[in-house]
Design a protein around this motif. Structure first.
Motif, short mmCIF file in Angstrom:
data_model
loop_
_atom_site.label_atom_id
_atom_site.label_comp_id
_atom_site.label_asym_id
_atom_site.label_seq_id
_atom_site.Cartn_x
_atom_site.Cartn_y
_atom_site.Cartn_z
N ASP A 243 -56.57 -40.77 28.42
CA ASP A 243 -55.50 -40.26 29.28
C ASP A 243 -54.82 -38.59 29.35
O ASP A 243 -54.09 -38.28 30.38
CB ASP A 243 -55.14 -41.61 28.81
CG ASP A 243 -53.29 -41.74 29.56
OD1 ASP A 243 -54.22 -42.29 31.33
OD2 ASP A 243 -52.17 -41.89 29.31
N GLN A 244 -54.76 -38.59 27.69
CA GLN A 244 -54.12 -36.99 27.86
C GLN A 244 -54.73 -35.77 28.20
O GLN A 244 -53.78 -34.93 28.94
CB GLN A 244 -53.26 -36.47 25.88
CG GLN A 244 -51.97 -36.86 25.60
CD GLN A 244 -52.27 -36.73 24.24
OE1 GLN A 244 -52.57 -35.62 24.28
NE2 GLN A 244 -51.92 -37.74 23.64
N LEU A 245 -55.93 -36.03 28.36
CA LEU A 245 -56.55 -34.52 29.27
C LEU A 245 -56.62 -34.97 30.97
O LEU A 245 -55.89 -33.66 31.09
CB LEU A 245 -58.60 -35.23 28.55
CG LEU A 245 -58.68 -34.46 26.94
CD1 LEU A 245 -59.70 -34.70 27.00
CD2 LEU A 245 -58.46 -32.58 27.22
N VAL A 246 -55.89 -36.00 30.75
CA VAL A 246 -56.73 -36.33 32.57
C VAL A 246 -55.29 -35.59 32.85
O VAL A 246 -55.27 -35.29 33.72
CB VAL A 246 -57.15 -37.51 32.73
CG1 VAL A 246 -56.97 -38.26 34.33
CG2 VAL A 246 -58.15 -37.88 32.23
N ARG A 247 -54.14 -36.07 32.05
CA ARG A 247 -53.36 -35.62 32.61
C ARG A 247 -53.02 -34.21 32.54
O ARG A 247 -51.11 -34.08 32.77
CB ARG A 247 -51.86 -36.75 32.07
CG ARG A 247 -51.87 -37.76 32.85
CD ARG A 247 -51.25 -38.69 31.92
NE ARG A 247 -50.54 -39.33 31.54
CZ ARG A 247 -50.15 -39.38 30.15
NH1 ARG A 247 -49.58 -38.64 29.94
NH2 ARG A 247 -50.35 -39.90 28.82
N SER A 248 -53.00 -33.48 31.93
CA SER A 248 -52.77 -32.07 31.40
C SER A 248 -52.82 -31.22 32.02
O SER A 248 -53.57 -31.29 33.57
CB SER A 248 -54.26 -31.58 30.47
OG SER A 248 -53.92 -30.30 29.89
N PRO A 249 -51.83 -30.62 32.72
CA PRO A 249 -51.83 -29.78 33.59
C PRO A 249 -53.26 -28.39 33.84
O PRO A 249 -52.90 -27.49 34.62
CB PRO A 249 -50.59 -28.78 33.17
CG PRO A 249 -50.22 -28.97 31.94
CD PRO A 249 -50.80 -30.37 31.65
N PHE A 250 -53.53 -28.21 32.83
CA PHE A 250 -53.93 -26.67 32.53
C PHE A 250 -55.68 -27.68 33.06
O PHE A 250 -56.54 -26.75 33.89
CB PHE A 250 -54.46 -26.72 30.93
CG PHE A 250 -53.98 -25.93 30.59
CD1 PHE A 250 -53.99 -24.73 30.76
CD2 PHE A 250 -52.60 -26.73 29.90
CE1 PHE A 250 -52.34 -24.12 30.37
CE2 PHE A 250 -52.16 -26.15 29.84
CZ PHE A 250 -51.35 -24.68 29.77
#
Lengths: 437, 408
Positions: A243-250
């Motif tokens: 989830d964090q990855l997908v939301r990552s701005p990068f």
């Protein structure tokens, strides 16, 4: 067969920091000891700044040109400084198999010199991976323009470019973060990215990703990659991690994933990593990626990470339609040999020798070999064949119909039914590739 | 013969057929089907009207047939609506109790529901059904009726079935141009569920899947309440289209092959079986492989059911379903569809039969009439609710009685 592969059991790494930002990242990398076994080289036009660097190899670029005073944000200066020292740079890069180029784009030295160094390193036979930042918006239009130009050059020169847009950092940090901290964070990210790649290759793994994997993944792609790494812990670390990855701005909030045509995923965790977690991460992440994307998954075990899960993703998006200045190069020593090899295939079957080893796909060479010496008979045959193909081509104006033409006649007036990026109006058996025979 | 005002009519304008059901409602809650009419449908795709030009005529035809059979005159209908634009979301609305003694009144409950109704809805989205799931008083869940309880706040968990306002209007407009009155519209998925589930099945938790011609609807009912609903714009049309493309036959022929030779499962025994189609109208005869036909069909049906299972899994609805699954709609006639569904859904599956209805002849107890009968049933519930509220027929009906013609 290839003596190089046999001899180099351990891969030689070189992290090359170019310009001010690159040099700072190098300092951090060396100080943290995150990459034992790697070699470091710092290159800068500014001699004073370079003297603070901890790297063992330090080189003032273009000393006769800039007198060691930096290039004052002039990209042209940076480029010519690197070009004057080409021989030295080639020596720096020789003997390594992977060069990780770290630079901050936008300034003079990083932007101008990095593409030159990338090209030289690749000519010396190394795989070149560039990790660069692009400037914050407030740094002004000029720096942004420079960075864009630099990126374009770098993309065609290096095997792969990982871009970390600094502006994306802004959304990660709150308003009270000081300027020093913000730049610190940017450098930290560069550092994480470099050490993440090192980790991928050097840590003992359950599903190890070796150098060959990375090479196959990157070589000759001229691709732009997005990089993101996160660390989670707790009960549902697999899901929250994704989830964090997908939301990552990068990863452009997941956009980079859905556009990527190849994805490299590395999981690092302690001994407590379960196979279901690996499965879940891969499955969840693949929901956000395009169906046709190529996957490489590596898993490493690190005792120090007990209870935590570290996910690193490199999503590569091939820029197929952009003109690339340079084609993938091979070591100089090889290129002549390759050149003659590539000029011959058209003679297959009519006496031309074939050196091509089918087991080893090789990228195209940029070298154009002189026309081969042919006997008059062969010449006749070749010319005759060319004539034939031309004639056939003319006849091919009429396009062929596909095996199945899926008309939308029945559903012409309706909205397409799309589920998981599949158009359900198309027959299931076609989408599932079922053969009717 | 009958009190005309106690007649309710359910009308379903489906992708493959138009179906009207006339039923008689007694004040005691009895429900008797008097007549049923149907007509072939045109200009409807995936459950939505895309070309309304020919529809009024066809609707009239179905209504006429139902009128004749029931021997009544139809003035208004309860219209079924569906389409890919429809969906259900779970909303929670909160209302703070303002009164001094903090006792919860009916108005407070209505306020909480009103808040829940429009929450998270996109613009142009119209909340069609509000189904109360439970109430929370001061964060304490599981309350069926909070009226009379004391608390600081009341929250309502509501299942909102919603659809695109304009696309809902298209349906209503097409029917009004027949001309016929539309009492109200209802989601067909909910209607099917009303027709095929027995009170016990509603209580223990059942899944109803309506395999329609252009669209598939599913609902989960448990504890007597609809817990979840959804649509997937894939239906029997897709199966026929797949067959037409795969076997390179025309769409009507594919439809015919599907009905005569189709099956949801591929048996090993049919391997190599060929079907010879006679030549007609100057077209040469053709031989097709039965295995191919069934594999194409199996692929599509399997995928459809898998997507539904996936959606239910996402909404965590399998916990509610203890009574198994009921299939209805024309697709329920597919040979061996229950076995395929049992394998994918991992629960007992049966073909829906019309429940709690009298007067229906055996020949009309077919799964494809579930939606229309359910619509009439929905109408009857609403009529009864009005009755119990006002104690008499409402004004509109009373006027209708005054000015309308009495049936012969």
């Amino acid at each position: 067969m290839n003596p190089e592969i046999v001899s180099s059991e351990s891969i030689t790494f070189k992290v090359v920091g170019v310009g001010g930002a690159g040099q700072k990242v190098l300092n951090q990398l060396i100080a943290s000891g995150a990459m034992p076994g790697a070699e470091f080289a710092a290159l800068n036009t500014d001699a004073a700044a370079l003297s603070h660097c901890l790297a063992s190899e330090r080189l003032v670029l273009g000393a006769p040109l800039t007198r060691g005073l930096g290039c004052g944000g002039d990209v042209g200066h940076g480029r010519s400084a690197a070009e004057t020292d080409a021989t030295v740079l080639r020596a720096v890069c020789s003997g390594t198999r992977l060069v990780i180029l770290v630079a901050g784009l936008g300034g003079g030295c990083g932007t101008g010199a990095a593409p030159v160094i990338a090209r030289l390193a690749r000519d010396a036979g190394a795989l070149v991976l560039a990790i660069v930042t692009t400037p914050f918006d407030f740094e002004g239009n000029l720096r942004r323009f420079n960075a864009e130009q630099g990126l374009k050059e770098l993309r065609s020169a290096a095997d792969a470019v990982i871009v970390l847009p600094n502006q994306h950092l802004r959304s990660l940090l709150d308003d009270r973060t000081t300027a020093t901290d913000t730049f610190g964070h940017a450098n930290e990210l560069l550092k994480q990215c470099a050490s993440g790649i090192w980790r991928l290759l050097c840590r003992p793994g359950l599903l190890p990703l070796d150098f060959a994997n990375l090479e196959r993944f990157l070589r000759g792609r001229h691709a732009e990659s997005a990089f993101a790494t996160i660390e989670t812990s707790g009960e549902s670390r697999a899901l929250s991690g994704v989830d964090q990855l997908v939301r990552s701005p990068f990863l452009n909030h997941g956009k980079a994933l859905s556009e990527a045509d190849s994805i490299l995923l590395s999981l690092a965790a302690g001994q407590d990593l379960t196979i279901s977690e690996i499965d879940r991460v891969a499955k969840e992440l693949s929901k956000h990626c395009s169906e046709s994307a190529q996957w490489v998954i590596g898993t490493t075990i690190d005792e120090s990470l007990n209870g935590k899960l570290q996910l690193t993703v490199i999503a590569t998006h091939q820029r197929g339609n952009e003109p690339t200045e340079a084609t993938p190069r091979h070591p100089k020593s090889n290129s002549l040999h390759l050149g003659s090899e590539h000029s011959t295939p058209q003679l297959d079957g009519i006496g031309g020798e074939v050196f091509h080893d089918p087991s080893e796909p090789r990228p195209e060479s940029g070298h154009v070999a002189p026309a081969p010496e042919l006997s008059p008979q062969l010449k006749q045959a070749v010319l005759g064949r060319q004539g034939r193909t031309r004639r056939r081509k003319r006849g091919e104006d009429q396009p062929e119909l596909g095996l199945f033409v899926v008309s939308r006649s029945r559903f012409a007036d309706t909205q397409e039914t799309v589920h998981n990026k599949q158009n359900l109006d198309e027959p299931t058996f076609l989408r599932r590739g079922m053969a009717l025979n | 013969m009958f009190d005309p005002t106690s007649v309710v009519v359910g009308l379903e304008v489906g992708t493959s057929k138009i179906c009207a059901v006339v039923a008689d409602v007694t004040r005691e809650g009895g429900f008797t089907v008097l007549g049923l009419g149907q007509a072939e449908s045109r200009g409807v795709r995936k459950g939505e009207i895309v070309n309304p030009a020919e529809l009024p005529e066809l609707i009239r035809q179905a209504l006429d047939q139902a009128e004749q059979m029931a021997d009544v005159e139809i003035r208004s209908v309860w219209l079924g609506v569906t389409g890919a634009h429809m969906a259900a979301i779970h909303n929670r609305g909160k209302h703070l109790i303002a009164s001094d003694d903090r006792s919860i009144t009916e108005d407070d409950v209505q306020d909480a529901i009103r808040v829940a109704k429009t929450l998270n809805l996109q613009p142009h989205t119209y909340p069609l059904h509000l189904i109360r799931q439970q109430f929370l008083v001061d964060d304490q869940p599981g309350i069926d009726n909070p009226v009379g309880l004391v608390g600081n706040s009341v929250e309502a968990d509501v299942l909102v079935v919603h659809g695109n306002f304009n696309r809902l209007q298209t349906s209503t407009k097409a029917v009004k141009s027949v001309p016929i009155d539309v009492e109200d519209v209802a989601f067909t998925g909910l209607a099917s569920q009303l027709a095929v589930l027995s009170p016990e099945q509603k209580e223990i938790g059942s899944l109803v899947i309506d395999l329609g011609g252009g669209i598939t609807e599913f609902t989960v009912t448990s504890g007597g309440i609809v817990r979840h609903a959804g649509v997937l714009a894939v239906g029997g049309d897709h199966v026929s289209q797949d067959i037409a493309i795969g076997l390179k036959v025309s769409l009507p022929l594919a439809e015919k092959l599907k009905i005569e030779h189709g099956s949801a499962l591929v048996d090993d025994s049919i391997r190599g079986t060929l079907i010879t189609l006679p030549s007609d109208n100057g077209l040469p005869g053709k031989t097709i492989n039965l295995e191919h036909l069934r594999r194409i069909q199996n692929c599509r049906l399997e995928e459809t059911l898998e997507i539904i299972a996936e959606r239910l899994e996402e909404a965590q609805m399998f916990d509610f379903v203890h009574g198994g699954c009921v299939l209805c709609g024309g697709g329920a006639h597919t040979h061996q569809i229950t076995r395929l569904a049992e394998r994918i859904l991992q629960m007992p599956v049966q073909i829906g039969r019309i429940q709690c209805v009298t007067g229906i002849p055996e020949s009309l107890d077919q799964p494809e009439f579930a939606a229309a009968i359910g619509l009439a049933k929905y109408g009857s519930f609403r009529v009864q609710k009005d009755l119990s509220k006002t104690g008499r027929w409402n004004l509109k009906r009373a006027l209708g009685e005054l000015f309308g013609r009495t049936p012969s």
